[in-house]
Design a protein around this motif. Sequence first.
Motif, PDB file in Angstrom:
ATOM      1  N   GLY A  29      10.787  -0.408  -1.218  1.00  0.00           N
ATOM      2  CA  GLY A  29      10.552  -1.755  -1.692  1.00  0.00           C
ATOM      3  C   GLY A  29      10.742  -2.790  -0.602  1.00  0.00           C
ATOM      4  O   GLY A  29      11.363  -2.540   0.442  1.00  0.00           O
ATOM      5  N   ALA A  30      10.210  -3.995  -0.856  1.00  0.00           N
ATOM      6  CA  ALA A  30      10.236  -5.048   0.160  1.00  0.00           C
ATOM      7  C   ALA A  30      11.652  -5.480   0.511  1.00  0.00           C
ATOM      8  O   ALA A  30      11.975  -5.689   1.692  1.00  0.00           O
ATOM      9  CB  ALA A  30       9.419  -6.244  -0.321  1.00  0.00           C
ATOM     10  N   LEU A  31      12.518  -5.641  -0.483  1.00  0.00           N
ATOM     11  CA  LEU A  31      13.883  -6.073  -0.175  1.00  0.00           C
ATOM     12  C   LEU A  31      14.635  -5.037   0.645  1.00  0.00           C
ATOM     13  O   LEU A  31      15.464  -5.385   1.492  1.00  0.00           O
ATOM     14  CB  LEU A  31      14.644  -6.382  -1.468  1.00  0.00           C
ATOM     15  N   ASP A  32      14.360  -3.757   0.414  1.00  0.00           N
ATOM     16  CA  ASP A  32      14.958  -2.712   1.240  1.00  0.00           C
ATOM     17  C   ASP A  32      14.514  -2.879   2.686  1.00  0.00           C
ATOM     18  O   ASP A  32      15.324  -2.788   3.622  1.00  0.00           O
ATOM     19  CB  ASP A  32      14.553  -1.345   0.694  1.00  0.00           C
ATOM     20  N   SER A  75       4.428  -3.487  -5.133  1.00  0.00           N
ATOM     21  CA  SER A  75       4.970  -3.669  -6.478  1.00  0.00           C
ATOM     22  C   SER A  75       4.055  -4.496  -7.359  1.00  0.00           C
ATOM     23  O   SER A  75       3.818  -4.159  -8.528  1.00  0.00           O
ATOM     24  CB  SER A  75       6.349  -4.323  -6.398  1.00  0.00           C
ATOM     25  N   LYS A  76       3.562  -5.622  -6.845  1.00  0.00           N
ATOM     26  CA  LYS A  76       2.726  -6.501  -7.663  1.00  0.00           C
ATOM     27  C   LYS A  76       1.358  -5.887  -7.934  1.00  0.00           C
ATOM     28  O   LYS A  76       0.770  -6.103  -8.989  1.00  0.00           O
ATOM     29  CB  LYS A  76       2.538  -7.860  -6.968  1.00  0.00           C
ATOM     30  N   SER A  77       0.852  -5.110  -7.004  1.00  0.00           N
ATOM     31  CA  SER A  77      -0.495  -4.567  -7.133  1.00  0.00           C
ATOM     32  C   SER A  77      -0.533  -3.222  -7.850  1.00  0.00           C
ATOM     33  O   SER A  77      -1.466  -2.943  -8.610  1.00  0.00           O
ATOM     34  CB  SER A  77      -1.142  -4.428  -5.754  1.00  0.00           C
ATOM     35  N   HIS A  78       0.486  -2.375  -7.629  1.00  0.00           N
ATOM     36  CA  HIS A  78       0.428  -1.019  -8.153  1.00  0.00           C
ATOM     37  C   HIS A  78       1.570  -0.662  -9.102  1.00  0.00           C
ATOM     38  O   HIS A  78       1.488   0.367  -9.778  1.00  0.00           O
ATOM     39  CB  HIS A  78       0.395  -0.017  -7.001  1.00  0.00           C
ATOM     40  N   GLY A  79       2.626  -1.495  -9.151  1.00  0.00           N
ATOM     41  CA  GLY A  79       3.695  -1.245 -10.112  1.00  0.00           C
ATOM     42  C   GLY A  79       5.067  -1.422  -9.516  1.00  0.00           C
ATOM     43  O   GLY A  79       5.393  -0.769  -8.514  1.00  0.00           O
ATOM     44  N   PRO A  80       5.912  -2.299 -10.117  1.00  0.00           N
ATOM     45  CA  PRO A  80       7.251  -2.542  -9.577  1.00  0.00           C
ATOM     46  C   PRO A  80       8.132  -1.296  -9.522  1.00  0.00           C
ATOM     47  O   PRO A  80       8.979  -1.174  -8.648  1.00  0.00           O
ATOM     48  CB  PRO A  80       7.828  -3.588 -10.540  1.00  0.00           C
ATOM     49  N   ASP A  81       7.928  -0.364 -10.460  1.00  0.00           N
ATOM     50  CA  ASP A  81       8.829   0.789 -10.510  1.00  0.00           C
ATOM     51  C   ASP A  81       8.467   1.867  -9.495  1.00  0.00           C
ATOM     52  O   ASP A  81       9.199   2.854  -9.357  1.00  0.00           O
ATOM     53  CB  ASP A  81       8.842   1.385 -11.927  1.00  0.00           C
ATOM     54  N   LEU A  82       7.392   1.691  -8.747  1.00  0.00           N
ATOM     55  CA  LEU A  82       7.120   2.618  -7.649  1.00  0.00           C
ATOM     56  C   LEU A  82       8.163   2.474  -6.541  1.00  0.00           C
ATOM     57  O   LEU A  82       8.446   3.432  -5.823  1.00  0.00           O
ATOM     58  CB  LEU A  82       5.721   2.374  -7.070  1.00  0.00           C
ATOM     59  N   ARG A  83       8.717   1.262  -6.395  1.00  0.00           N
ATOM     60  CA  ARG A  83       9.747   0.985  -5.387  1.00  0.00           C
ATOM     61  C   ARG A  83       9.318   1.488  -4.018  1.00  0.00           C
ATOM     62  O   ARG A  83      10.006   2.297  -3.388  1.00  0.00           O
ATOM     63  CB  ARG A  83      11.102   1.608  -5.767  1.00  0.00           C
ATOM     64  N   ILE A  84       8.190   1.021  -3.527  1.00  0.00           N
ATOM     65  CA  ILE A  84       7.702   1.480  -2.238  1.00  0.00           C
ATOM     66  C   ILE A  84       7.049   0.314  -1.502  1.00  0.00           C
ATOM     67  O   ILE A  84       6.360  -0.519  -2.098  1.00  0.00           O
ATOM     68  CB  ILE A  84       6.731   2.667  -2.409  1.00  0.00           C
ATOM     69  N   ALA A  85       7.316   0.241  -0.197  1.00  0.00           N
ATOM     70  CA  ALA A  85       6.746  -0.791   0.663  1.00  0.00           C
ATOM     71  C   ALA A  85       6.596  -0.215   2.060  1.00  0.00           C
ATOM     72  O   ALA A  85       7.244   0.784   2.413  1.00  0.00           O
ATOM     73  CB  ALA A  85       7.627  -2.039   0.681  1.00  0.00           C
TER      74      ALA A  85
END
Length: 524
Positions: free
Chosen positions: A205-208, A340-350
């Motif tokens: 995720g982005a914050l990570d 997250s916004k495009s494919h799903g917040p719960d994917l937790r990937i950036a």
Amino acid sequence: MSSIRVGGETVRGATDAGEPASSGSRAGASVTDAASDAPDLGALFPGLSVAPEFPDRSPRAIAAVLARLINDGDLAPGIRLPTVRELGTALGVSPATISQSWQALARAGLIESRGRAGSFVRDTAPTWLAPRMRGMAAPDDPVRLDLSRGTPDPLLLPPLGPALSRVSARAETGSYQQEPVIPELAAVLASSWPAQAETIMVVDGALDAISRTLEQVVRLGDRVVVEHPGFPPFLDLIELLGAEPVPVRMDASGMVPESLAAALLRRPAAVLLQPRAQNPTGASMTPERAEALAGVIRNAPDTDHLLVVEDDHSGLISTEGDVTLGTWLPERVVHVRSFSKSHGPDLRIAALGGPRHLVERVIARRMIGPGWTSRMLQGILLDLLTDGASIDAVAEARRQYYTRQRALGDALRARGVDVAPADGINLWVPVLSERSALVQLAAGGIRVAAGTPFLAAGADAAGAGGSLAGSPARAVGPSSRTGGPASRRPRDFVRVTVGVVREGIDDVADALATAAHHHAAGGY
């Protein structure tokens, strides 16, 4: 005759809101009979040094008085409120009127019902949330339309079924020291990166990504330039690192170069910005503005050490072009792209890309922690980024968000609310009073996010205020052009997640405009 359940009480014989119950009803008889010996308001609120005043006894005004007392800390978390009958009798209104006030306060997240025990001032959010994230956390109470969360419309996310069907049946890896990014995903990311990046990695995720990057360059006592207004978790993160935020003024094209130049005189260690669909304002940086900001950084004294961290959290649903300061400052920019916004917040990937020496330090630190982002998740993302149906779904989401933004923005401007055009899923709405707007909207079943958590403390004193951050030059309401008594200026803002407004744009605009134009009674 209606029946309403509030705080363990069943209220029957409800009458019109704000009106005393008729003497023909049971509730009305109790109000009439008790008129001479109504309970003292001070006795109903024993924790207050001065009894509250209710000059206007409509449900909305009663809720506004109590909201002010709760937000100011006069009514502390955990305090039990009077029953609807007790307060209704004291104010000379029906229990149904008080029940509507209680429901508005509950929708605003200020009180909660504990069944037969009654209604209580809501406890603070869980301590595992950082301070500003606690301020953003919406209550779980049901609401007709929740526009507070900043999350994408779940109906516009691409389906995961096809991608999941192609994931490996076993969660295996050949080595704990294997390359942390699968090569096929690395190639797809590199081909779409907005500027040449020496190394690209994948994180949770982005914050990570932002947290791990700042941990490499920010020391105790350092300063970090942030947008004002900006994303609250950034301020929490900077505080956790023991650093000081330096707020920079925003306009419709992003950070204002002159404001950034002034901030750089304080010798910050990093600049943290959102190039597109900035949260909360929806501003997107133009290439011309990005070049100007890069020039400011290049020409500022004592900035050889400075790192720019870009959070492109809404990139694939943004209608604006890809842009990065890395085009002009490749050795100083770490660009983060979230899905997250495009494919799903719960994917937790950036994905994170930038100078090799810095990105590899982040990789090395992760290898002695979580190690890597699950290659199964990476495979799902790769599938979503290359599958034609998923690509089409994201393109349709981008179109829908653009349509919703434009429709609500146009409707608000037609109603005299001076909102700036926005990109992405959020809209920054000026209001006369944040607290009053929250309560008024909650009374109508709409929840929005308070603007306060998005503002750096002391920013106005530092000269960071601006047209998107509370400038007194922005008028709200048609009366402002006449100089009449209604020409009050906006002091506050709320953030509205317009991306989840699927229908009823005019109704939402009416509610927002009413809340923006008016102070509710009770001291707001």
